[in-house]
Every structure is written in C-alpha cells, then in structure tokens.
Design an enzyme around this catalytic site. Structure first.
Site, PDB file in Angstrom:
ATOM      1  CG  ASP A   9      27.137  53.990  35.202  1.00 45.60           C
ATOM      2  OD1 ASP A   9      26.371  54.439  34.242  1.00 45.60           O
ATOM      3  OD2 ASP A   9      28.056  52.954  34.690  1.00 45.60           O
TER       4      ASP A   9
ATOM      5  CD  GLU B 224      32.686  51.305  36.744  1.00 47.46           C
ATOM      6  OE1 GLU B 224      31.287  51.749  36.662  1.00 47.46           O
ATOM      7  OE2 GLU B 224      33.503  51.843  36.023  1.00 47.46           O
TER       8      GLU B 224
END
Length: 570
Positions: free
Chosen positions: A177, A550
């Site tokens: 992110d 991730e």
C-alpha cells in the site's frame, strides 16, 4: 504479455532443462547459489530418486562431483519426504546444476565468494523504489520501472489534534500500500542502520545507484536517511510523534502518482494525540543515525540526536499513549497495548550513542523485564523491539558487566537452540510450527539476523551457517521451490501484492522485494480456495493474496542485514 502468460513461457522454456519425468522444483536449491567456503545442501523430494546425484558444470556439462542422497526424512511443516544432497566439498567458482538419478536436473545456481552481491543490491535498492513524494526511476537496467512524484498533498487529520496543511514528502511506502507508518518505519530503518553499523566495510563497496550515490555518504545510510527525514517530520514541537501519514482508506491498485487522496497525519484522536510507541521508535532510530552519520554529516548527527532526546523525554512523560485507528480510518494500525519495549530500545540506543548515565540507568534497571524476549522463538519484529535494545547494550562500550554478561549468555542460549531446531528441520529453516504467520518470511530473516548478532558477540560458524540456511530457504530451498524475492533466482514470485507492480505496464514485478511467505491462517479471501495443507505449503503467488504475497519494508530490512553479512570486504 500478462504475468500469467509469462509464467507459461517460463515453464515451457525451462522444459528443455529437465527430464520429462519431473519438475525442476523437485530438487530444491538456493537459486542464487552458495558461498564457496560454506556448506552446500539441496533437498530432493521426488520419490523417483534412486539415490545418486552429481553436480554438473553448466558451461560444458561436465560432472564435477558425485554423491549419494541422505536418508528420506518426513518434514512435518511441509509434509514432504526430503532427502539431502550434500555437495559442500565443491568450492570452485562457476555455474552448476544438480542432476539426481531418476529425477532430472535442478535450477541452475552459482558458487562464488561474493555470490549474494547482486541479491543485496536489489534488496537494498528496493527501498529507493518505495520512495514517496519524489519521482523514482530504476534506470536503464530496469526500463519502465519508474513513477512520478506522488502523494504531495498532505494535511492534519482531525485525529491529530491539528488542522490545516502538513508537508507530505519523503519516506517509504510501507508495503503493498501507499501508507507511511512511524512504528514500522522504526524497525525497518533501524535494521538498515544496524546492517551498516555491523558490516560497513562490506556494504560500502556496493553502490546502490540512487540519486545520492555521488555524495560522500555511503548509499545505505543515504537511503535510511530518506525515510528518517520523513519520520522527523512527524515529530511535534513537544517531542511527541504522530503515528502515521496515510489516506483514510487504502488506495486502489493504481500507480503512486495516480493516488490523488490526501495524505493525512493521523493521531490517536485524543490528548496528547501523539503515541508512545511511535515516539520511542523515532528516539531509537534517530539515536542510531546520530552515531553513524557523525563522521559523514556532523550537523545531521546533531539534529537526529536532539530529536532522539526530545522524543525519549516525551515518551518518559507519556508512557502509555497507545494507538488504535480513529473512526473513519482503515489503513494499517500498527497498534500495541504496551510500548515499554520501544522505550527500552530507545534508552539503549541513546546510551550507545551518548554514554549518558540517565540512559544507562534505565537499561540496567529494566533489562530483566525483557530478558525473556531473547528466546529461541518469537524473534524481534515491529511489535517486539526489546532484543534490539539488549543487543545494543551488550555490544556497546562501557556497559555494566553483569548486565552485558547476562544478555550475552541469553543470546547464546537462544542461538544454540535455533541452530539445533534449524538442523532438525527438513529444509534447514529456523521456523517453528507456530511461525507460519502473516509475514513468515520476515520471521525467517529475523531469525537469521538474531544468529548473526550472536556471532558478533562470539564468533561461531554454526551461527553463521544456520543464518545462511535461512537465506537458502528464502531463495528457493523451501517446500515450494520458489525464490521469495522478486527478480532473484530462476523461479521467483511473479505476482506480489504490490500496487506499483500491479499498476505498471511491466511484465515482471519491481525487483528485490521479499514476499510475505506461507501463512497457516486463511487471512485473505484468495486463501480460502486452498485445501487443507501443511503450513509451509499455505502460499499463493497471487496479487490478491495479501496475507501470503504482500511485501513490506520491515521484512526486507532483515533480508538486507543478512545479505550484507555475506558480502566480500575487499
């Protein structure tokens, strides 16, 4: 070409490298290679193996070593029946592959003295790719891996106790992110700084090709400074530090510059609005920076030390200001119910930098509380930074001898237990069964770092070799036969949960990023389609699997530390 199409091409093109009867991943090797002087093991999982293997030089297909596989052993974590091929006697530089009778050949690997230099370069340089607030361009080797300046509109969120604009420049995007978080930045930046502290002669030899490469400060320090400067911008005049600077919710899978949301300084939502953990993390990180930058930029060393002292004093006055996301904010929380370990880390680093009695007194008064953190499980992480403080005190100059000795003995006991567990594991990785969590590869790298810190206190090849075993796991010698570092090895992860990789036009993901790794818990919707598998198999190389695939700056940092330890000094 899509990444899925590329994967098909890779599989088809690699079919010429193997016997039709098996897959390349049935022979698990470190896909980068092995240090010439270190042990060299591969793990074979095919039941078709007849027992013999040979090491073949790739340049001329000459067999340079032959041997017999070890006995079959069931690896509980993966469920695999593993046989070990030991070719440690091979020390000549070159590119090789393993041929196992009845199975076929492995992915290629190299043997050399400085074999991990390229992997170090990519892993350390990945932080440049994560820079926020500036244009990034990885250059001619990685044409297309670039983005424009991003997240330039900043403001105080109501939860910060302030209003109006606030600068939004600098720092690293935390993970897949685009948020920036002081707590996770603290251990990530601190670990990079410690990699320089322990291995300066090695890392100074490897330029990272970042915008600051032409100045007189080593590149790893310059990269750490990029993020530390942002952390310093999050410090209020009273010394306290706000928790994070993010949008109110996660952005979609767009390029950094296409995320037009406001980047808010977010606080706790109540007086004093700053938080203890974030403030103490800044104090510790800035204290390390002060002693390392002293010879390169004394003015910056003074600035960071002043910030560290001010932050420490604030945390001392406000010891229990914890953080939870305020209403309307759903980005990463990095919240803890207890910030005492952050305060301890800050005191230890300030003592190591200044030698002042006030910090020594805090460490020697409180160290007993944190000694249980120096165990053979639960290595250091963003939520458990006390080991960093204990090691800093034990490795410093002038510490109280009984305290130093206690820390050293606890560290050795933990390291010895980790070595034993690593040797007993089918893939020679330090993970315990319960370690297959979100970010298990970060746990692997932190175990390796813990072993290397023990080696700094007392030279022991068993510690170094076990640390290398963990590196081999990350680079392909694991239950999946995959290198968990993007663009490193013959069979690396292809589809990390990483917005720049998903949003650009490039086939391969951005290089040098460590994927999170197997996770026994189904913590994202993508994982729910997996059948019940052993924990080491619970991994999806899919963008949607944020709980296994991730990337994060705090996982890459101990990987950089371990790779730095392998670099040649001259």
């Amino acid at each position: 070409m899509t990444r899925a199409a590329l994967a098909i091409v890779v599989v088809l093109s690699s079919s010429a490298l193997r016997d039709d009867s098996t897959s390349l991943t049935d022979i698990r090797v470190d896909q980068v290679g092995y240090l010439a002087s270190a042990p060299k093991l591969a793990m074979v999982v095919s039941e078709a193996a007849t027992g013999a293997f040979s090491v073949v030089r790739a340049t001329d297909s000459a067999s340079v070593l032959t041997g017999a596989l070890g006995p079959a052993k069931r690896d509980a974590d993966s469920g695999d029946l593993v046989r070990v091929a030991d070719f440690s006697s091979l020390t000549a530089d070159g590119t090789y592959y393993l041929h196992v009778a009845g199975v076929g050949r492995s992915y290629p690997f190299r043997v050399a003295r400085d074999i991990y230099r390229r992997a170090y370069y990519l892993a350390a340089r990945s932080y440049y790719g994560q820079r926020c607030g500036t244009a990034v361009d990885l250059g001619p080797e990685f044409t297309g891996y670039k983005h424009d300046a991003c997240h330039l509109q900043g403001a105080f969120h109501p939860s910060s106790g302030r209003s109006g604009p606030h600068p939004s420049a600098g720092g690293w995007h935390d993970a897949g992110d685009y948020g920036r978080y002081v707590v996770n930045s603290g251990i990530a930046t601190g670990t990079l700084l410690l990699a320089y502290q322990h291995f300066a002669p090695r890392v100074q030899r490897v330029p990272l090709d970042i915008p600051e490469s032409k100045n007189t400060t080593p590149d790893l320090l310059d990269e750490a400074r990029w993020n530390l400067d942002w952390m310093l911008s999050m410090q209020d005049a009273d010394g306290g530090v706000w928790q994070k600077q993010t949008s109110e919710s996660f952005a979609g899978f767009v390029k950094p510059e296409d995320d037009k949301s406001i980047s808010y300084v977010i606080g706790s939502g109540h007086e004093p609005f700053k938080t203890t953990c974030a403030t103490a993390d800044l104090a510790a990180t800035a204290a390390i920076a002060s002693r390392l930058f002293r010879q390169f930029d004394p003015a910056y060393a003074d600035r960071t030390l002043a910030a560290a002292k001010k932050a420490y004093d604030w945390a001392d006055r406000n010891p229990k200001e914890i953080f939870k996301n305020p209403p309307g904010v759903s980005t990463g929380e990095y919240g803890e119910g207890d910030c005492s370990d952050e305060r301890f880390w800050a005191a230890a680093e300030l003592w190591s930098t200044t030698g002042m009695a006030v910090y020594d007194r805090y460490v020697t008064t409180h160290y007993d509380e944190f000694m249980p953190r120096l165990g053979p499980v639960n290595p250091q992480g963003w939520g458990s930074v006390a080991p960093l403080g204990l090691w800093s005190y034990a490795l410093g100059v002038g510490g109280k001898e009984p305290v130093v000795n206690a820390i050293r003995q606890a560290t050795f006991a933990a390291a010895d237990a980790i070595v034993a567990r690593t040797a007993a594991n089918g893939y020679h990785v330090s993970l315990a069964w319960k370690d297959y969590v979100w970010g298990s590869n970060g746990v692997v790298a932190n175990y390796a770092m813990e072993l290397l810190i023990a080696d700094r206190m007392r030279r022991d090849p068993n510690y170094v070799n076990a640390a290398l075993d963990n590196l081999h796991y990350l680079l392909g010698r694991n239950g999946l036969g995959v290198s968990f570092v993007t663009q490193v090895g013959a069979n690396p992860v292809q589809n990390p949960h990483h917005r720049p990789s998903a949003a650009d036009d490039e086939v391969l993901p951005w290089p040098g990023l460590l994927a999170g790794g197997p996770n026994a818990r189904r913590q994202d919707p993508a994982m729910r389609k997996l059948p019940e598998l052993p924990p080491a198999k619970m991994f999806l190389d899919e963008q949607a699997s944020y709980a296994t695939n991730e990337i994060a700056i705090n996982w890459n940092a101990p990987l950089v530390f371990v790779l730095a330890s392998t670099l040649a000094e001259r």
